[in-house]
Design a protein around this motif. Structure first.
Motif, PDB file in Angstrom:
ATOM      1  N   UNK A   8       0.846  -1.196   0.000  1.00 45.69           N
ATOM      2  CA  UNK A   8       0.000   0.000   0.000  1.00 45.69           C
ATOM      3  C   UNK A   8       0.873   1.234   0.000  1.00 45.69           C
ATOM      4  N   UNK A   9       0.760   1.994  -1.050  1.00 43.30           N
ATOM      5  CA  UNK A   9       1.449   3.290  -1.116  1.00 43.30           C
ATOM      6  C   UNK A   9       2.956   3.224  -0.948  1.00 43.30           C
ATOM      7  N   UNK A  10       3.589   2.213  -1.553  1.00 39.95           N
ATOM      8  CA  UNK A  10       5.050   2.106  -1.416  1.00 39.95           C
ATOM      9  C   UNK A  10       5.755   3.240  -2.143  1.00 39.95           C
ATOM     10  N   UNK A  26       6.391   5.323  -6.419  1.00 37.73           N
ATOM     11  CA  UNK A  26       5.714   6.575  -6.090  1.00 37.73           C
ATOM     12  C   UNK A  26       4.258   6.296  -5.734  1.00 37.73           C
ATOM     13  N   UNK A  27       4.077   5.435  -4.728  1.00 36.16           N
ATOM     14  CA  UNK A  27       2.713   5.114  -4.314  1.00 36.16           C
ATOM     15  C   UNK A  27       2.220   3.840  -4.974  1.00 36.16           C
ATOM     16  N   UNK A  28       3.019   2.792  -4.881  1.00 38.69           N
ATOM     17  CA  UNK A  28       2.667   1.521  -5.532  1.00 38.69           C
ATOM     18  C   UNK A  28       1.759   0.678  -4.622  1.00 38.69           C
ATOM     19  N   UNK A  55       9.421  -6.297  -0.878  1.00 31.68           N
ATOM     20  CA  UNK A  55       8.496  -7.332  -0.414  1.00 31.68           C
ATOM     21  C   UNK A  55       9.236  -8.510   0.222  1.00 31.68           C
ATOM     22  N   UNK A  56      10.478  -8.732  -0.233  1.00 30.11           N
ATOM     23  CA  UNK A  56      11.230  -9.864   0.318  1.00 30.11           C
ATOM     24  C   UNK A  56      12.193  -9.410   1.422  1.00 30.11           C
ATOM     25  N   UNK A  57      11.968  -8.239   1.963  1.00 22.99           N
ATOM     26  CA  UNK A  57      12.642  -7.689   3.155  1.00 22.99           C
ATOM     27  C   UNK A  57      14.097  -7.254   2.921  1.00 22.99           C
ATOM     28  N   UNK A  58      14.553  -7.227   1.681  1.00 24.44           N
ATOM     29  CA  UNK A  58      15.952  -6.855   1.437  1.00 24.44           C
ATOM     30  C   UNK A  58      16.151  -5.345   1.425  1.00 24.44           C
ATOM     31  N   UNK A  59      15.051  -4.613   1.289  1.00 26.98           N
ATOM     32  CA  UNK A  59      15.138  -3.162   1.144  1.00 26.98           C
ATOM     33  C   UNK A  59      13.948  -2.554   1.891  1.00 26.98           C
ATOM     34  N   UNK A  60      14.204  -1.443   2.582  1.00 29.30           N
ATOM     35  CA  UNK A  60      13.111  -0.777   3.292  1.00 29.30           C
ATOM     36  C   UNK A  60      12.458   0.271   2.402  1.00 29.30           C
ATOM     37  N   UNK A  61      11.149   0.350   2.422  1.00 29.15           N
ATOM     38  CA  UNK A  61      10.502   1.439   1.672  1.00 29.15           C
ATOM     39  C   UNK A  61      10.690   2.754   2.415  1.00 29.15           C
ATOM     40  N   UNK A  62      10.673   3.878   1.683  1.00 25.83           N
ATOM     41  CA  UNK A  62      10.727   5.192   2.335  1.00 25.83           C
ATOM     42  C   UNK A  62       9.399   5.486   3.016  1.00 25.83           C
ATOM     43  N   UNK A  63       8.322   5.006   2.402  1.00 26.04           N
ATOM     44  CA  UNK A  63       6.989   5.190   2.973  1.00 26.04           C
ATOM     45  C   UNK A  63       6.094   4.106   2.417  1.00 26.04           C
ATOM     46  N   UNK A  64       4.962   3.926   3.051  1.00 23.67           N
ATOM     47  CA  UNK A  64       4.029   2.889   2.629  1.00 23.67           C
ATOM     48  C   UNK A  64       4.225   1.638   3.466  1.00 23.67           C
ATOM     49  N   UNK A  65       3.404   0.626   3.167  1.00 27.44           N
ATOM     50  CA  UNK A  65       3.387  -0.558   4.001  1.00 27.44           C
ATOM     51  C   UNK A  65       3.221  -1.775   3.123  1.00 27.44           C
ATOM     52  N   UNK A  66       3.868  -2.866   3.499  1.00 31.60           N
ATOM     53  CA  UNK A  66       3.691  -4.107   2.749  1.00 31.60           C
ATOM     54  C   UNK A  66       3.634  -5.258   3.725  1.00 31.60           C
TER      55      UNK A  66
END
Ligand SMILES: Nc1ncnc2c1ncn2[C@@H]1O[C@H](COP(=O)(O)OP(=O)(O)OP(=O)(O)O)[C@@H](O)[C@H]1O
Ligand SMILES: [Mg+2]
Length: 327
Positions: A8-10, A26-28, A55-66
């Motif tokens: 949500x909103x990645x 930009x809001x994926x 999604x596989x935890x290798x990288x943190x999003x700047x914003x949003x939630x998965x």
């Protein structure tokens, strides 16, 4: 059906401070249903690998939630890793070891009991048609064999969710077909698959749902049939000696067929259902104009056609990193 992967909103940007380059994500938003296959479709640089890495935890999003199986990919990263497997865009097996040694080593790294590793390795080598090559160094494998071994490695622990990042890029049609069969078999056993691809055909063959990434967001989402209906099945493409010739033939074709012919330079495209009767009628109309095409073919829609139809522009081809080009 319940969603097993949600985003949500990645947002994700790799830009340095002060840089004007747009964010990669930009809001994926997206959703994969349990037991299904979702294909994330997009050109080079669209952000597919970035999405998979988040999604596989290798990288943190700047914003949003998965979330994956209800676990947050940032807060519950360890739990997520326990139930997923990731087959990256670059082959991750060791060329100096044999196929069997690679799988065995990965089984041990995953802390599987020895006997389980032995049985599972044998089972996977057979399933992936690698039994004969099992004791050969991976250096001697073809690209397709390496990819199959890579996929097999991802299945050692029977993951609930498999992430496959462009599993068939660079493979010949036969190897691609073989790999699709393997993915279908995995899904039949109950694994959910999140895959990225640049090929519309691959999404069509494997996925129940397709999400098209453009500008860091999902620009269109639906079943392959829904997307294809918007794009058109296939086209008769005629290349003429000059744009003037194309300009003379196109209106005649549009008048003679129900659907409009489109012109792109010296090229004319007429949508077709691909039937002999329709293709023949198109060619007859062209022949009657007396303008001879240099070349013609019946072509399935490409990723460019999909982008043009669904986003109004051709998928921008941001430069890939050199490591990816080599892969
Ligand atoms: N670690 C990073 N540092 C800087 N830029 C990055 C990094 N990772 C990705 N990018 C950039 O983000 C954009 C998206 O990259 P990504 O790898 O997600 O695309 P992709 O859709 O997987 O493309 P391809 O089809 O070529 O694999 C690209 O412009 C890429 O150069
Ligand atoms: Mg990628």
């Amino acid at each position: 059906m319940a969603a097993i992967v949600t985003a949500e909103g990645l947002h994700k940007s790799f830009a340095r401070r002060g840089s004007t380059s747009p964010p990669v994500l930009d809001g994926l938003d997206l959703e994969l249903e349990e037991g299904a296959v979702l294909a994330l479709l997009g050109p080079n640089g669209a952000g597919k690998t970035t999405t998979v890495r988040i999604l596989s935890t290798l990288l943190r999003p700047d914003a949003g939630r998965a979330t994956v199986a209800g676990f947050d990919v940032v807060r519950d990263a360890r739990r997520v890793r326990e139930i997923i497997s990731l087959t990256g865009q670059q082959v991750a097996v060791d060329g100096k070891q044999t196929g069997a040694e690679n799988l065995t080593m990965m089984g041990h790294l995953a802390h599987l009991p020895r006997r389980v590793v032995r049985d599972r390795v044998a089972e996977l080598l057979t399933a992936f048609d690698l039994a004969d090559a099992a004791s050969r160094r991976v250096d001697t494998y073809s690209g397709g064999m390496r990819r199959r071994l890579d996929l097999a490695a991802g299945l050692l622990t029977r993951p609930r969710i498999m992430f496959l990042d462009e599993p068939t890029t660079g493979l010949d049609p036969r190897s691609r077909q073989a790999l699709w069969d393997v993915v279908r078999a995995v899904v039949d056993e109950g694994t959910s698959v999140f895959l990225t691809t640049q090929y519309l055909e691959e999404a069509d063959r494997l996925a129940q749902r397709v999400a098209l990434v453009d500008g860091g967001r999902v620009a269109a989402e639906g079943t392959p049939a829904q997307l294809k209906r918007q794009v058109g099945e296939a086209g008769v493409e005629l290349t003429f000696v000059s744009p003037a010739d194309a300009g003379r033939v196109a209106p005649v074709l549009t008048a003679a067929t129900v659907t409009a012919a489109t012109v792109d330079g010296a090229r004319v495209r007429v949508p077709t259902d691909g039937s002999v009767a329709h293709v023949r009628s198109v060619l007859s109309v062209v022949e009657a104009t007396g303008v001879v095409p240099e070349h013609w073919e019946v072509r399935a829609p490409t990723l460019d056609d999909v982008f043009l139809a669904l986003t109004g522009h051709v998928g921008q081809d941001r430069p890939a990193r050199s490591a990816e080009v080599a892969a």
